[in-house]
Design a protein around this motif. Structure first.
Motif, PDB file in Angstrom:
ATOM      1  N   TYR A   1       0.838  -1.198   0.000  1.00  0.00           N
ATOM      2  CA  TYR A   1       0.000   0.000   0.000  1.00  0.00           C
ATOM      3  C   TYR A   1       0.874   1.249   0.000  1.00  0.00           C
ATOM      4  O   TYR A   1       2.009   1.218   0.465  1.00  0.00           O
ATOM      5  N   SER A   2       0.322   2.340  -0.516  1.00  0.00           N
ATOM      6  CA  SER A   2       0.942   3.643  -0.376  1.00  0.00           C
ATOM      7  C   SER A   2      -0.172   4.658  -0.123  1.00  0.00           C
ATOM      8  O   SER A   2      -1.349   4.378  -0.391  1.00  0.00           O
ATOM      9  N   VAL A   3       0.208   5.829   0.404  1.00  0.00           N
ATOM     10  CA  VAL A   3      -0.792   6.845   0.696  1.00  0.00           C
ATOM     11  C   VAL A   3      -0.303   8.207   0.229  1.00  0.00           C
ATOM     12  O   VAL A   3       0.883   8.425  -0.003  1.00  0.00           O
ATOM     13  N   SER A   4      -1.264   9.109   0.124  1.00  0.00           N
ATOM     14  CA  SER A   4      -0.977  10.488  -0.220  1.00  0.00           C
ATOM     15  C   SER A   4      -1.899  11.383   0.590  1.00  0.00           C
ATOM     16  O   SER A   4      -3.114  11.169   0.621  1.00  0.00           O
ATOM     17  N   ARG A   5      -1.298  12.380   1.249  1.00  0.00           N
ATOM     18  CA  ARG A   5      -2.104  13.352   2.007  1.00  0.00           C
ATOM     19  C   ARG A   5      -2.085  14.644   1.193  1.00  0.00           C
ATOM     20  O   ARG A   5      -1.190  15.476   1.308  1.00  0.00           O
TER      21      ARG A   5
END
Lengths: 117, 109
Positions: A64-68
């Motif tokens: 998984y990866s995320v972006s804020r």
């Protein structure tokens, strides 16, 4: 209108596809979280962010990866989906702790049901 | 050993009964404790925080026992609307959040 919204609510995809789950909140909270829920395993933390420039891995961040993108938006990506990522995904928000409390209540979105074939 | 363990149940109790759930945690560095309620296919919602001195909210009482590393939830005079899954949450140093797998409660008329 709901304070924490997630899109899509349901998604069916195929192995190897890239998919993004989005979370938006109108609560004005700095802290945001992504969890997955599996039967018999409960909720497990994937990533969390305590402000726009802060991203941290949770218990199960691999794959998984995320972006804020902003205080109000926190996206979760599966770069190459696999069947064991089939689960119910929840986004949550909270305020920082205060007055002797380390942590405050988390407010959850309605969830995204993801199926990877 | 799991960080947080709960008896999954199910607990099936008649209306008006008193029911208690326990949740054990493995790490003594745990700092904050909560009980959440989750209805079928819905998001979890906070039921109550758990304080060292214990706390009560209407028919619900939560307690923390640091020596034995468990938290408990007591529901008195059960209502049909109490039917749900109850999740305990333990947070320890380093922002590590751990949810239990949940205890299923069904209140029977």
């Amino acid at each position: 209108d709901a304070d924490v919204t997630q899109t899509p609510r349901n998604r069916i995809t195929k192995t190897g596809k890239r998919i993004m789950l989005e979370c938006s909140q109108t609560k004005g909270h700095d802290r945001m979280y992504w969890y997955r829920q599996d039967p018999g395993l409960g909720l497990r933390l994937i990533y969390y962010s305590f402000d726009v420039k802060d991203i941290n891995k949770g218990e199960i961040s691999d794959g998984y990866s995320v972006s804020r993108q902003a205080q109000a938006k926190f996206s979760l990506s599966l770069e190459s989906a696999i069947p064991n990522q089939t689960a119910l995904y929840f986004c949550a928000t909270s305020e920082p702790g205060g007055q002797g409390k380390f942590y405050n209540e988390q407010f959850f979105g309605p969830g995204t049901r993801l199926t990877v074939l | 050993r799991k960080e947080v363990e709960q008896d999954p149940g199910p607990f099936n109790v008649p209306e008006g009964a008193t029911v208690a759930f326990n949740c054990t945690y493995s790490n003594s560095a745990s700092q904050s404790f909560f009980w959440y309620r989750q209805d079928c296919r819905k998001e979890p919602k906070l039921l109550m925080s758990v304080y060292s001195s214990g706390n009560e909210d209407g028919r619900f009482t939560a307690q923390l026992n640091r020596a034995s590393q468990y938290i408990s939830l007591l529901i008195r005079d059960s209502k049909l609307s109490d039917s749900a899954t109850y999740l305990c949450v333990v947070i320890r140093t380093g922002n590590q959040f751990y949810f239990g797998t949940g205890t299923s409660l069904t209140v029977i008329p």
